[in-house]
Motif scaffolding. Structure first.
Motif, PDB file in Angstrom:
ATOM      1  N   ARG A 229       0.813  -1.220   0.000  1.00 13.72           N
ATOM      2  CA  ARG A 229       0.000   0.000   0.000  1.00 13.72           C
ATOM      3  C   ARG A 229       0.844   1.266   0.000  1.00 13.72           C
ATOM      4  N   THR A 230       2.061   1.165   0.493  1.00 13.78           N
ATOM      5  CA  THR A 230       2.904   2.356   0.606  1.00 13.78           C
ATOM      6  C   THR A 230       4.289   2.058   0.058  1.00 13.78           C
ATOM      7  N   GLU A 231       4.996   3.121  -0.215  1.00 14.36           N
ATOM      8  CA  GLU A 231       6.375   2.982  -0.681  1.00 14.36           C
ATOM      9  C   GLU A 231       7.231   2.293   0.378  1.00 14.36           C
ATOM     10  N   PHE A 232       6.990   2.588   1.654  1.00 10.96           N
ATOM     11  CA  PHE A 232       7.763   1.940   2.717  1.00 10.96           C
ATOM     12  C   PHE A 232       7.588   0.429   2.665  1.00 10.96           C
ATOM     13  N   VAL A 233       6.345  -0.046   2.563  1.00 12.28           N
ATOM     14  CA  VAL A 233       6.096  -1.494   2.532  1.00 12.28           C
ATOM     15  C   VAL A 233       6.779  -2.118   1.324  1.00 12.28           C
ATOM     16  N   ALA A 234       6.668  -1.489   0.175  1.00  9.50           N
ATOM     17  CA  ALA A 234       7.294  -2.035  -1.034  1.00  9.50           C
ATOM     18  C   ALA A 234       8.796  -2.171  -0.872  1.00  9.50           C
ATOM     19  N   ARG A 235       9.422  -1.143  -0.303  1.00 12.16           N
ATOM     20  CA  ARG A 235      10.878  -1.187  -0.132  1.00 12.16           C
ATOM     21  C   ARG A 235      11.284  -2.170   0.960  1.00 12.16           C
ATOM     22  N   PHE A 236      10.539  -2.187   2.075  1.00 13.19           N
ATOM     23  CA  PHE A 236      10.948  -3.033   3.192  1.00 13.19           C
ATOM     24  C   PHE A 236      10.733  -4.512   2.890  1.00 13.19           C
ATOM     25  N   ILE A 237       9.641  -4.839   2.214  1.00 12.17           N
ATOM     26  CA  ILE A 237       9.341  -6.249   1.990  1.00 12.17           C
ATOM     27  C   ILE A 237      10.312  -6.869   0.997  1.00 12.17           C
ATOM     28  N   GLY A 238      10.946  -6.015   0.166  1.00  8.67           N
ATOM     29  CA  GLY A 238      11.966  -6.498  -0.751  1.00  8.67           C
ATOM     30  C   GLY A 238      11.370  -7.058  -2.041  1.00  8.67           C
ATOM     31  N   GLY A 239      12.234  -7.197  -3.048  1.00 12.43           N
ATOM     32  CA  GLY A 239      11.803  -7.758  -4.316  1.00 12.43           C
ATOM     33  C   GLY A 239      11.030  -6.802  -5.192  1.00 12.43           C
ATOM     34  N   HIS A 240      10.988  -5.506  -4.818  1.00 10.77           N
ATOM     35  CA  HIS A 240      10.234  -4.510  -5.573  1.00 10.77           C
ATOM     36  C   HIS A 240      11.138  -3.358  -5.994  1.00 10.77           C
ATOM     37  N   ASN A 241      10.865  -2.820  -7.153  1.00 13.19           N
ATOM     38  CA  ASN A 241      11.416  -1.545  -7.568  1.00 13.19           C
ATOM     39  C   ASN A 241      10.355  -0.476  -7.372  1.00 13.19           C
ATOM     40  N   VAL A 242      10.762   0.676  -6.884  1.00 10.69           N
ATOM     41  CA  VAL A 242       9.854   1.812  -6.734  1.00 10.69           C
ATOM     42  C   VAL A 242      10.339   2.900  -7.677  1.00 10.69           C
ATOM     43  N   ILE A 243       9.523   3.219  -8.670  1.00 12.93           N
ATOM     44  CA  ILE A 243       9.948   4.166  -9.698  1.00 12.93           C
ATOM     45  C   ILE A 243       8.791   5.092 -10.070  1.00 12.93           C
ATOM     46  N   PRO A 244       9.112   6.303 -10.522  1.00 13.81           N
ATOM     47  CA  PRO A 244       8.062   7.208 -11.016  1.00 13.81           C
ATOM     48  C   PRO A 244       7.804   6.955 -12.502  1.00 13.81           C
ATOM     49  N   ILE A 245       6.528   6.861 -12.850  1.00 16.92           N
ATOM     50  CA  ILE A 245       6.135   6.711 -14.247  1.00 16.92           C
ATOM     51  C   ILE A 245       4.932   7.616 -14.505  1.00 16.92           C
ATOM     52  N   GLY A 247       4.265  10.603 -13.693  1.00 15.40           N
ATOM     53  CA  GLY A 247       3.801  11.351 -12.539  1.00 15.40           C
ATOM     54  C   GLY A 247       3.261  10.510 -11.408  1.00 15.40           C
ATOM     55  N   ARG A 248       3.312   9.187 -11.530  1.00 17.44           N
ATOM     56  CA  ARG A 248       2.836   8.287 -10.478  1.00 17.44           C
ATOM     57  C   ARG A 248       4.033   7.597  -9.812  1.00 17.44           C
ATOM     58  N   THR A 249       3.849   7.217  -8.551  1.00 16.34           N
ATOM     59  CA  THR A 249       4.826   6.330  -7.902  1.00 16.34           C
ATOM     60  C   THR A 249       4.299   4.926  -8.018  1.00 16.34           C
ATOM     61  N   VAL A 250       5.051   4.062  -8.682  1.00 16.53           N
ATOM     62  CA  VAL A 250       4.600   2.687  -8.906  1.00 16.53           C
ATOM     63  C   VAL A 250       5.690   1.713  -8.481  1.00 16.53           C
ATOM     64  N   THR A 251       5.266   0.477  -8.254  1.00 17.74           N
ATOM     65  CA  THR A 251       6.224  -0.585  -7.978  1.00 17.74           C
ATOM     66  C   THR A 251       6.143  -1.619  -9.092  1.00 17.74           C
ATOM     67  N   GLY A 322       0.450  -4.502 -16.870  1.00 20.58           N
ATOM     68  CA  GLY A 322      -0.358  -5.060 -15.787  1.00 20.58           C
ATOM     69  C   GLY A 322       0.441  -5.416 -14.549  1.00 20.58           C
ATOM     70  N   ASP A 323       1.769  -5.433 -14.656  1.00 20.96           N
ATOM     71  CA  ASP A 323       2.614  -5.757 -13.510  1.00 20.96           C
ATOM     72  C   ASP A 323       2.973  -4.521 -12.680  1.00 20.96           C
ATOM     73  N   LEU A 324       2.599  -3.348 -13.149  1.00 17.37           N
ATOM     74  CA  LEU A 324       2.834  -2.125 -12.370  1.00 17.37           C
ATOM     75  C   LEU A 324       1.764  -1.999 -11.287  1.00 17.37           C
ATOM     76  N   HIS A 325       2.203  -1.571 -10.109  1.00 17.60           N
ATOM     77  CA  HIS A 325       1.271  -1.435  -8.981  1.00 17.60           C
ATOM     78  C   HIS A 325       1.427  -0.055  -8.356  1.00 17.60           C
ATOM     79  N   ASP A 326       0.329   0.696  -8.271  1.00 14.21           N
ATOM     80  CA  ASP A 326       0.364   2.030  -7.686  1.00 14.21           C
ATOM     81  C   ASP A 326       0.531   1.958  -6.181  1.00 14.21           C
ATOM     82  N   VAL A 327       1.329   2.833  -5.646  1.00 13.52           N
ATOM     83  CA  VAL A 327       1.422   3.010  -4.188  1.00 13.52           C
ATOM     84  C   VAL A 327       1.284   4.487  -3.890  1.00 13.52           C
TER      85      VAL A 327
END
Length: 331
Positions: A229-245, A247-251, A322-327
């Protein structure tokens, strides 16, 4: 056998002077759930566990076990038991007497407490070691004795404070499988504090990710991993890239990033390989996109070695939309 009960934390808060360690968290854990409180050091997970156990007072809010608010009850009256990180076995008592110690403090006759201790030792396959001292046991065996001691009082909720952290990696995998089996066989609620994402994923029905005294997200392991749900969770849980696309923050999961040789017909975004880490079944490729953003790709071993990629090489990366996920933009 103990009866499993629900647990609810209602605006649970803990302050140490001006420091807010746990900030009005709200959580419901259904009876019979294996719940992992997951987060970095200092996030409030152990403080939360200790408040549930009754080893820390509550500054505000309520702890409800079953239908009863237990804020002011002593630990022994809550129907919980705690297994400490250090195991805290008495070095001068043999295994059977360590397991039976809490029953002795309750005034239970020696024959009954020894019988109950032996039953618990058989559950964890330690009955043959009943007369040994803790110093004569391996780390994994001590862990089993500590588990038997916690379970001998028939708790409805077992609280575990990083119980696997002292074990070597191979034994840790073996013991966590045993913990899951015990929880299923007993049918009671386990609440397990850990900073290991892998451990939480392997054990939990419910993962509660904590950060700065708050709950960032609670959900099944699959929900947490696939839908942070958040950038913190995506980064902490590992296995995710967090990038802007756009104007959105996506994983984007690292295993969903394809790495292709650069060429006139190659489609995708240009990137340069910064580092390569062989991991057996897959190869972790660290990349830098053309705008300087870091990106990681987990490439199956067979696919990687078809192309003989090297550090410094220019490649193309791509993924399915379809593999992009908004946070949210929360850090």
């Amino acid at each position: 056998m103990p009866k499993a009960v629900d647990l609810e934390l209602a605006s649970l808060t803990k302050r140490y002077g001006d420091t807010l360690a746990v900030d009005a968290i709200a959580l419901k854990i259904r009876a019979g759930t294996y719940c992992c409180l997951l987060g970095p050091s200092g996030c409030g997970k152990t403080t939360t566990l200790r408040m549930i156990a009754g080893h820390e007072s509550v500054s505000d809010g309520d702890i409800v076990i079953g239908s009863e608010v237990v804020n002011d009850q002593p630990p022994a009256a809550r129907g919980t038991a705690m297994m400490f990180q250090s195991y805290a076995l008495f070095p001068h008592l043999n295994v059977r007497d360590n397991v039976a110690f809490s029953l002795k403090m309750r005034g239970i006759a020696k024959s009954e407490r020894h019988a109950r201790a032996q039953h618990m030792l058989s559950l964890v396959a330690m009955q043959a070691y009943a007369l040994r001292l803790p110093s004569q046991l391996s780390g994994g065996q001590q862990q089993r004795v500590a588990l038997a001691r916690a379970l001998v009082t028939d708790p409805s909720i077992l609280l575990l404070d990083e119980p696997l952290s002292a074990l070597d990696p191979f034994l840790r995998i073996k013991v966590r499988a045993e913990l899951k089996r015990f929880q299923r066989e007993l049918g009671i609620t386990f609440i397990h504090v850990t900073h290991s994402q892998e451990e939480a994923m392997a054990l939990a029905d419910l993962i509660v990710v904590m950060n700065n005294g708050t709950i960032e997200q609670a959900g099944t392991p699959r929900e947490i991993f696939n839908e942070p749900r958040t950038e913190f969770v995506a980064r902490f849980i590992g296995g995710h890239n967090v990038i802007p696309i756009n104007g959105r923050t996506v994983t984007i999961r690292s295993d969903r990033v394809a790495v292709l040789p650069d060429g006139a017909e190659a489609k995708g975004r240009p990137a340069r390989i910064a580092a390569i880490e062989y991991q057996g079944a897959a190869v972790l490729v660290s990349l830098t996109l053309d705008e300087g953003l870091p990106l990681a790709a987990l490439v199956p071993e067979r696919v990687f070695y078809q192309h003989a990629f090297e550090p410094g090489q220019t490649v193309r990366v791509r993924w399915q939309q379809g593999d992009l996920h908004d946070v949210s933009a929360a850090a």
